[in-house]
Design a protein around this motif. Structure first.
Motif, PDB file in Angstrom:
ATOM      1  N   THR A 218       0.828  -1.206   0.000  1.00 24.06           N
ATOM      2  CA  THR A 218       0.000   0.000   0.000  1.00 24.06           C
ATOM      3  C   THR A 218       0.866   1.261   0.000  1.00 24.06           C
ATOM      4  O   THR A 218       0.535   2.259  -0.640  1.00 24.06           O
ATOM      5  CB  THR A 218      -0.929   0.028   1.224  1.00 24.06           C
ATOM      6  OG1 THR A 218      -0.143  -0.211   2.417  1.00 24.06           O
ATOM      7  CG2 THR A 218      -1.998  -1.047   1.105  1.00 24.06           C
ATOM      8  N   LYS A 219       1.988   1.205   0.728  1.00 24.69           N
ATOM      9  CA  LYS A 219       2.901   2.348   0.764  1.00 24.69           C
ATOM     10  C   LYS A 219       3.720   2.427  -0.522  1.00 24.69           C
ATOM     11  O   LYS A 219       3.966   3.522  -1.049  1.00 24.69           O
ATOM     12  CB  LYS A 219       3.837   2.220   1.980  1.00 24.69           C
ATOM     13  CG  LYS A 219       4.864   3.343   2.098  1.00 24.69           C
ATOM     14  CD  LYS A 219       4.216   4.702   2.311  1.00 24.69           C
ATOM     15  CE  LYS A 219       5.268   5.788   2.477  1.00 24.69           C
ATOM     16  NZ  LYS A 219       4.650   7.142   2.625  1.00 24.69           N
ATOM     17  N   VAL A 220       4.125   1.252  -1.037  1.00 24.10           N
ATOM     18  CA  VAL A 220       4.869   1.227  -2.298  1.00 24.10           C
ATOM     19  C   VAL A 220       4.037   1.872  -3.399  1.00 24.10           C
ATOM     20  O   VAL A 220       4.554   2.593  -4.256  1.00 24.10           O
ATOM     21  CB  VAL A 220       5.241  -0.218  -2.692  1.00 24.10           C
ATOM     22  CG1 VAL A 220       5.836  -0.259  -4.106  1.00 24.10           C
ATOM     23  CG2 VAL A 220       6.247  -0.797  -1.709  1.00 24.10           C
ATOM     24  N   LYS A 221       2.723   1.636  -3.345  1.00 18.07           N
ATOM     25  CA  LYS A 221       1.840   2.206  -4.364  1.00 18.07           C
ATOM     26  C   LYS A 221       1.938   3.729  -4.393  1.00 18.07           C
ATOM     27  O   LYS A 221       1.898   4.344  -5.472  1.00 18.07           O
ATOM     28  CB  LYS A 221       0.390   1.774  -4.116  1.00 18.07           C
ATOM     29  CG  LYS A 221      -0.587   2.358  -5.133  1.00 18.07           C
ATOM     30  CD  LYS A 221      -2.019   1.885  -4.912  1.00 18.07           C
ATOM     31  CE  LYS A 221      -2.960   2.548  -5.903  1.00 18.07           C
ATOM     32  NZ  LYS A 221      -4.360   2.065  -5.773  1.00 18.07           N
ATOM     33  N   GLU A 222       2.083   4.348  -3.241  1.00 23.85           N
ATOM     34  CA  GLU A 222       2.203   5.807  -3.194  1.00 23.85           C
ATOM     35  C   GLU A 222       3.430   6.269  -3.980  1.00 23.85           C
ATOM     36  O   GLU A 222       3.372   7.246  -4.730  1.00 23.85           O
ATOM     37  CB  GLU A 222       2.292   6.276  -1.739  1.00 23.85           C
ATOM     38  CG  GLU A 222       1.021   6.033  -0.931  1.00 23.85           C
ATOM     39  CD  GLU A 222       1.175   6.474   0.510  1.00 23.85           C
ATOM     40  OE1 GLU A 222       2.108   7.261   0.797  1.00 23.85           O
ATOM     41  OE2 GLU A 222       0.370   6.046   1.354  1.00 23.85           O
TER      42      GLU A 222
END
Length: 318
Positions: A218-222
């Motif tokens: 989810t953070k990588v997506k940012e």
């Protein structure tokens, strides 16, 4: 009710998207057994010493035996499945791999990595009805069924920035030297880039940023959405397409990759994808200035989760 069980190690969230997509299909029951979460606890110091003896003399690890036992018992409790698909079966006891077949009408495996990197996987092929692989060489050599990874998420969110941003996140391995060369090139061209390298031991670099903890997907997506270009460095002996390629397709990002085989795929577009040799990096300036060109939906479908599920499980979304 169609029953599907996926047995796999920690996938950093990629297989969670597959599970969610399967569970969204009508009259489909899907279960994910993440055997990385199955932990054995020593009952005593004697138990620990006994396991040391097993590993040294019998070449057996009680942790692996316990993990395999829990996987098999979980499948037994769920009853016969229409499909069981095992990722990295070489991480389970051979007896368990064999026993699982009795609980599957269709018994599959998906080899994420080249067999040359994990040779023991070659001896497991006969125990499955079908073995899928994204490595074309393995498919031909071992008579496997070719399939790529999948676009696990779509998002066309755009972030305004005055510069072209490049992003990569990798574990510290044989790719590190190539990552440094790419970073040095970006720096010399005054390109805005972020390259995160996960390494348990703290380290610093003037070219890349080291991190010690895993960053959730989810953070990588940012980071992915904030980038304009994704960087993909293939592993040694790997020619199959990594998830970075499918993130570039799902998020409509340009891609710089060292995987020369990508030019043979129908979504390849030189405006969107730059293939580089890290020993002689040459990327036209125009690549960073021209907009991403849309890929036709009929071309993309086979690489989506829906297309992947239709291909593997013969299930089609309504």
């Amino acid at each position: 009710m169609r029953k599907i069980t996926i047995i796999a190690p920690e996938s950093f969230g990629y297989l969670d998207f597959l599970l969610k997509e399967l569970q969204s299909l009508p009259e489909t029951q899907a279960v994910f057994i993440n055997y990385s979460n199955i932990k054995y606890t020593y009952s005593s110091v004697f138990d620990k010493l006994l396991n040391l003896f097993r590993k040294l003399v019998l070449k057996k690890n009680i942790k692996d035996l316990y993990k395999s036992k829990v996987v098999l018992n979980t499948v037994k409790s769920n009853g016969v499945q229409d499909y069981i698909i095992v990722v990295r079966p070489d991480k389970l006891e051979l007896e368990t791999v064999i026993a699982l077949k009795a609980y599957a009408k269709n018994y599959y495996s998906f080899y994420f990595d080249a067999i040359s990197n994990f040779p023991e996987k070659s001896r497991l092929i006969p125990y499955f009805d079908t073995v899928f692989s994204y490595e074309k060489e393995d498919v031909e050599k071992y008579n496997l069924t070719f399939i790529t990874n999948f676009i696990y998420d779509f998002d066309s969110a755009k972030f305004k920035s005055s510069t072209c941003k490049i992003f990569n996140i990798s574990s510290y391995d044989e790719r590190f030297e190539s990552l440094e060369k790419m970073a040095s090139y970006f720096k010399s061209k005054e390109l805005d880039y972020t390259i995160l390298v996960r390494k348990e031991k703290a380290e610093t670099s003037s070219l890349v940023t080291f991190i010690q903890e895993y960053i959730p997907l989810t953070k990588v997506k940012e980071y992915l959405l904030e980038a304009d270009v994704l960087l993909d460095i293939q592993k040694e002996n790997q020619y199959g397409l990594s998830f970075r390629v499918f993130e570039s397709l799902g998020y409509k990002k340009k891609l710089i990759t060292t995987n020369a085989d990508i030019v043979h795929y129908d979504f390849y577009n030189p405006n969107n994808i730059a293939v580089v040799d890290v020993h002689n990096i040459q990327i036209p300036d125009a690549f960073f200035k021209t907009p991403y060109e849309e890929i036709p939906k009929d071309v993309l479908y086979k690489y989506t989760l829906a297309g992947w599920i239709e291909n593997v499980f013969n299930l089609k979304s309504v």
